[in-house]
Write a protein that holds these residues in place. Structure first.
Motif: not given
Length: 225
Positions: A166-169, A171-175, A187-193, A201-203
């Motif tokens: 779900e988190r990868e989805k 990030v996918f939507a944001a990209v 936007k997602l309250f995550l670190s850039e790393s 992982a998505i790629l």
């Protein structure tokens, strides 16, 4: 005979039907310490032969040529299943127009973006380095606008998409919206790393090459979140 490449050099094939323009590119690229022009071609058919012969890292490909143009040549490169081209090169389209639907179609086929023919020599060389490093040379938000202008029939969402967490989805939507890593982080309250890890992982899971291909995938698959 072509000179052997140093480990640090990026091998480049230049494809354009205007010999004067192509020769100018060869001088610019060949002057870089980290690049080597290993082949040239005047149309898509010659381009496929040069790529098969030299297996370059990066190809600069004119969009409109005759008899085979750059879009069709790009499609053949990325749809090949014979192994003719060895490693698949990164492709940068060359175009005269800022909003070129032909170049956008080439990106759909697998190109890493496109450059205007009146770009500065410095920008051309930095773009070659960028795509060689796995990045793109068109902002995802600009690509999204081009794809919106020429919609495609919406198919079913590919089953591979369900392999994402779900988190990868998210990030996918944001990209797919064209957000940069810093913006996704906020936007997602995550670190850039962590964002970079999710994109990797998505790629890998979707078998995509770069974040521009995420934008294409989202439009061609009908995924809008």
């Amino acid at each position: 005979m072509d000179s052997p490449l140093n480990d640090q050099e990026i091998s480049v094939v230049l494809v354009d039907d205007q010999q004067l323009f192509r020769s100018g590119l060869a001088i610019i690229v060949g002057a870089q310490k980290d690049m080597e022009v290993v082949g040239q071609a005047a149309d898509g058919t010659e381009a496929l032969e040069a790529i098969a012969a030299h297996q370059p890292d990066v190809v600069l490909m004119d969009v409109q040529m005759s008899p085979m143009g750059g879009v069709e040549a790009t499609r053949k490169i990325f749809s090949d299943t014979t192994g003719r081209f060895g490693k698949v090169p990164k492709v940068i389209m060359l175009t005269t127009f800022d909003w070129d639907q032909h170049a956008a179609m080439a990106v759909r086929h697998g190109a890493s973006g496109f450059l205007l023919k009146d770009s500065t020599p410095e920008f051309v060389c930095e773009s070659i380095r960028a795509v060689h490093a796995g990045n793109s040379v068109i902002a995802p938000q600009n690509l999204a606008a081009l794809l919106e202008a020429e919609p495609v029939p919406v198919p079913e969402v590919p089953a591979l998409f369900d392999d994402l967490t779900e988190r990868e989805k998210e990030v996918f939507a944001a990209v797919a919206l064209g957000l940069a890593n810093q913006e996704i982080s906020a936007k997602l309250f995550l670190s850039e790393s962590t964002v970079k890890t999710h994109i990797g992982a998505i790629l890998r899971k979707l078998d995509l090459r770069d974040r521009v291909q995420i934008v294409v995938y989202s439009y061609e698959s009908g995924i809008r979140r």
